[in-house]
Design an enzyme around this catalytic site. Sequence first.
Site, mmCIF file in Angstrom:
data_model
loop_
_atom_site.group_PDB
_atom_site.id
_atom_site.type_symbol
_atom_site.label_atom_id
_atom_site.label_comp_id
_atom_site.label_asym_id
_atom_site.label_seq_id
_atom_site.Cartn_x
_atom_site.Cartn_y
_atom_site.Cartn_z
ATOM 1 N N ASN A 51 18.014 -46.881 -26.671
ATOM 2 C CA ASN A 51 17.087 -47.623 -27.524
ATOM 3 C C ASN A 51 17.255 -47.202 -28.983
ATOM 4 O O ASN A 51 17.153 -46.018 -29.308
ATOM 5 C CB ASN A 51 15.653 -47.364 -27.050
ATOM 6 C CG ASN A 51 14.665 -48.294 -27.709
ATOM 7 O OD1 ASN A 51 14.618 -48.392 -28.928
ATOM 8 N ND2 ASN A 51 13.862 -48.988 -26.924
ATOM 9 N N ASP A 69 15.402 -48.224 -31.607
ATOM 10 C CA ASP A 69 14.205 -48.403 -32.435
ATOM 11 C C ASP A 69 13.974 -47.222 -33.374
ATOM 12 O O ASP A 69 13.553 -47.401 -34.524
ATOM 13 C CB ASP A 69 12.966 -48.582 -31.556
ATOM 14 C CG ASP A 69 13.006 -49.853 -30.733
ATOM 15 O OD1 ASP A 69 13.927 -50.672 -30.933
ATOM 16 O OD2 ASP A 69 12.122 -50.026 -29.870
ATOM 17 N N HIS A 70 14.244 -46.000 -32.896
ATOM 18 C CA HIS A 70 13.905 -44.817 -33.687
ATOM 19 C C HIS A 70 14.882 -44.613 -34.840
ATOM 20 O O HIS A 70 14.527 -44.003 -35.855
ATOM 21 C CB HIS A 70 13.828 -43.597 -32.778
ATOM 22 C CG HIS A 70 12.818 -43.774 -31.689
ATOM 23 N ND1 HIS A 70 11.462 -43.706 -31.921
ATOM 24 C CD2 HIS A 70 12.963 -44.084 -30.377
ATOM 25 C CE1 HIS A 70 10.816 -43.951 -30.784
ATOM 26 N NE2 HIS A 70 11.703 -44.181 -29.842
ATOM 27 N N ARG A 125 11.879 -45.490 -45.542
ATOM 28 C CA ARG A 125 12.221 -45.583 -46.970
ATOM 29 C C ARG A 125 12.544 -46.999 -47.413
ATOM 30 O O ARG A 125 12.930 -47.218 -48.569
ATOM 31 C CB ARG A 125 13.421 -44.667 -47.271
ATOM 32 C CG ARG A 125 13.095 -43.185 -47.239
ATOM 33 C CD ARG A 125 12.165 -42.810 -48.374
ATOM 34 N NE ARG A 125 11.900 -41.386 -48.420
ATOM 35 C CZ ARG A 125 12.593 -40.516 -49.141
ATOM 36 N NH1 ARG A 125 13.602 -40.939 -49.882
ATOM 37 N NH2 ARG A 125 12.283 -39.242 -49.122
ATOM 38 N N HIS A 170 13.646 -53.258 -29.639
ATOM 39 C CA HIS A 170 12.362 -53.945 -29.496
ATOM 40 C C HIS A 170 12.061 -54.648 -30.808
ATOM 41 O O HIS A 170 11.767 -54.005 -31.818
ATOM 42 C CB HIS A 170 11.269 -52.924 -29.154
ATOM 43 C CG HIS A 170 9.930 -53.537 -28.908
ATOM 44 N ND1 HIS A 170 8.844 -52.795 -28.454
ATOM 45 C CD2 HIS A 170 9.456 -54.806 -29.041
ATOM 46 C CE1 HIS A 170 7.791 -53.584 -28.322
ATOM 47 N NE2 HIS A 170 8.143 -54.812 -28.687
ATOM 48 N N ARG A 184 9.537 -56.165 -32.605
ATOM 49 C CA ARG A 184 8.083 -56.287 -32.583
ATOM 50 C C ARG A 184 7.612 -57.391 -33.524
ATOM 51 O O ARG A 184 8.278 -57.719 -34.506
ATOM 52 C CB ARG A 184 7.427 -54.958 -32.981
ATOM 53 C CG ARG A 184 7.670 -53.821 -32.010
ATOM 54 C CD ARG A 184 6.908 -52.576 -32.452
ATOM 55 N NE ARG A 184 5.478 -52.813 -32.398
ATOM 56 C CZ ARG A 184 4.674 -52.331 -31.443
ATOM 57 N NH1 ARG A 184 5.170 -51.584 -30.476
ATOM 58 N NH2 ARG A 184 3.390 -52.584 -31.467
ATOM 59 N N ARG A 204 7.988 -53.437 -37.429
ATOM 60 C CA ARG A 204 7.833 -52.083 -37.970
ATOM 61 C C ARG A 204 9.133 -51.277 -37.950
ATOM 62 O O ARG A 204 9.249 -50.289 -38.670
ATOM 63 C CB ARG A 204 6.740 -51.311 -37.215
ATOM 64 C CG ARG A 204 7.111 -50.970 -35.792
ATOM 65 C CD ARG A 204 6.081 -50.055 -35.151
ATOM 66 N NE ARG A 204 4.786 -50.704 -35.015
ATOM 67 C CZ ARG A 204 3.790 -50.207 -34.289
ATOM 68 N NH1 ARG A 204 3.948 -49.065 -33.649
ATOM 69 N NH2 ARG A 204 2.647 -50.856 -34.196
ATOM 70 N N HIS A 205 10.078 -51.643 -37.090
ATOM 71 C CA HIS A 205 11.361 -50.925 -37.091
ATOM 72 C C HIS A 205 12.541 -51.893 -37.018
ATOM 73 O O HIS A 205 13.177 -52.153 -38.029
ATOM 74 C CB HIS A 205 11.418 -49.852 -35.999
ATOM 75 C CG HIS A 205 10.795 -50.206 -34.686
ATOM 76 N ND1 HIS A 205 11.178 -51.284 -33.927
ATOM 77 C CD2 HIS A 205 9.807 -49.581 -33.972
ATOM 78 C CE1 HIS A 205 10.475 -51.318 -32.810
ATOM 79 N NE2 HIS A 205 9.629 -50.304 -32.801
ATOM 80 N N GLU A 231 13.812 -55.939 -25.950
ATOM 81 C CA GLU A 231 12.414 -55.786 -25.556
ATOM 82 C C GLU A 231 11.566 -56.648 -26.487
ATOM 83 O O GLU A 231 11.784 -56.659 -27.698
ATOM 84 C CB GLU A 231 11.991 -54.317 -25.654
ATOM 85 C CG GLU A 231 12.725 -53.401 -24.694
ATOM 86 C CD GLU A 231 12.288 -51.959 -24.802
ATOM 87 O OE1 GLU A 231 12.557 -51.193 -23.867
ATOM 88 O OE2 GLU A 231 11.677 -51.586 -25.833
ATOM 89 N N THR A 246 4.703 -48.229 -26.913
ATOM 90 C CA THR A 246 4.180 -49.000 -25.788
ATOM 91 C C THR A 246 3.348 -48.090 -24.891
ATOM 92 O O THR A 246 3.793 -47.013 -24.495
ATOM 93 C CB THR A 246 5.337 -49.624 -24.985
ATOM 94 O OG1 THR A 246 6.149 -50.384 -25.875
ATOM 95 C CG2 THR A 246 4.802 -50.525 -23.887
ATOM 96 N N GLU A 273 11.433 -53.063 -14.802
ATOM 97 C CA GLU A 273 11.575 -51.730 -15.378
ATOM 98 C C GLU A 273 10.249 -50.997 -15.169
ATOM 99 O O GLU A 273 9.226 -51.374 -15.749
ATOM 100 C CB GLU A 273 11.916 -51.794 -16.865
ATOM 101 C CG GLU A 273 12.049 -50.418 -17.496
ATOM 102 C CD GLU A 273 12.514 -50.445 -18.946
ATOM 103 O OE1 GLU A 273 12.301 -49.440 -19.642
ATOM 104 O OE2 GLU A 273 13.072 -51.478 -19.372
ATOM 105 N N HIS A 277 10.708 -45.008 -20.448
ATOM 106 C CA HIS A 277 9.598 -44.603 -21.308
ATOM 107 C C HIS A 277 9.335 -43.104 -21.147
ATOM 108 O O HIS A 277 8.932 -42.642 -20.083
ATOM 109 C CB HIS A 277 8.299 -45.373 -21.063
ATOM 110 C CG HIS A 277 7.385 -45.346 -22.263
ATOM 111 N ND1 HIS A 277 7.651 -46.053 -23.412
ATOM 112 C CD2 HIS A 277 6.252 -44.664 -22.523
ATOM 113 C CE1 HIS A 277 6.711 -45.834 -24.307
ATOM 114 N NE2 HIS A 277 5.852 -44.986 -23.798
ATOM 115 N N GLY A 278 9.592 -42.376 -22.225
ATOM 116 C CA GLY A 278 9.313 -40.950 -22.268
ATOM 117 C C GLY A 278 10.333 -40.068 -21.569
ATOM 118 O O GLY A 278 10.167 -38.843 -21.539
ATOM 119 N N HIS A 297 13.920 -42.154 -27.740
ATOM 120 C CA HIS A 297 13.450 -41.092 -28.637
ATOM 121 C C HIS A 297 14.165 -39.774 -28.403
ATOM 122 O O HIS A 297 14.612 -39.114 -29.350
ATOM 123 C CB HIS A 297 11.940 -40.904 -28.486
ATOM 124 C CG HIS A 297 11.380 -39.901 -29.444
ATOM 125 N ND1 HIS A 297 11.182 -38.587 -29.106
ATOM 126 C CD2 HIS A 297 10.984 -40.020 -30.737
ATOM 127 C CE1 HIS A 297 10.693 -37.935 -30.140
ATOM 128 N NE2 HIS A 297 10.569 -38.773 -31.141
#
Length: 244
Positions: free
Chosen positions: A7, A9-10, A18, A43, A45, A49-50, A70, A101, A151, A190-191, A213
């Site tokens: 993923n 996203d991060h 920035r 993802h 969104r 946001r990302h 996603e 999420t 999932e 997730h996680g 992440h």
Amino acid sequence: MPELGVNMDHVATLRQARRTYEPDPIRASLLAELGGAGAITIHLREDRRHIQDRDLHLLRETVHIKLNLEMSCSPEIVAIAVRVRPDQVTLVPERPQEVTTEGGLDVVANREAVIRAIGELKAAGIHISLFLDALPEQIALAAELGADAVELHTGQYSRSRDATQRDELARLIAGGRRVREFGMALHGGHGLNYRNVRPVAEMEDMHELNIGHSIVARSVYVGLERAVREMVDLITIPSARRSQ
């Protein structure tokens, strides 16, 4: 062995902090592919946001592995997915206030929105996965509505420890069995991190794990290609060792 979806996203979150052009999730995705990823997950969104629309379009043109988008059931986002045609869409819940999420999509409560989204996406030839808690009624309805995959939300498992974590793993195993009984592919995410991923990867017929992440965090120390390769090594399970 399960396919690893990395993923991005991060990576995009760091860029957006920035409002600049780096780090670029497109370049990061190429490194993940070199590290052995089987899919790139992003993802898009509603609040952007990302991941940005530009990222989705460029990834569709550049990645040589599966592109997993996603997204919520928002008509705006569904229309974008239909135009871009990622290889797979994973429908997830989305709240503007959430940090990440928070749980599985409630297909029962959002039945009509999910039906509309699945219908439009399937018509575009897109593979459909639903991000769900391991609840029998949610899994059964996913199958009824024509999902190709489920999932399972592994967040509770990932946050727990010791006996509680073993209980959460048993719940995931039971949910995974039900997913397979309905003929859907089994995914998880997730996680998950380098310490807790192995038991989930060992679940019978686990087809895809989406992890972001922990891989991006480790890449700060060792580089992204190595961080992806290390996770691929962890989830490479000989078939004879799969549990249940």
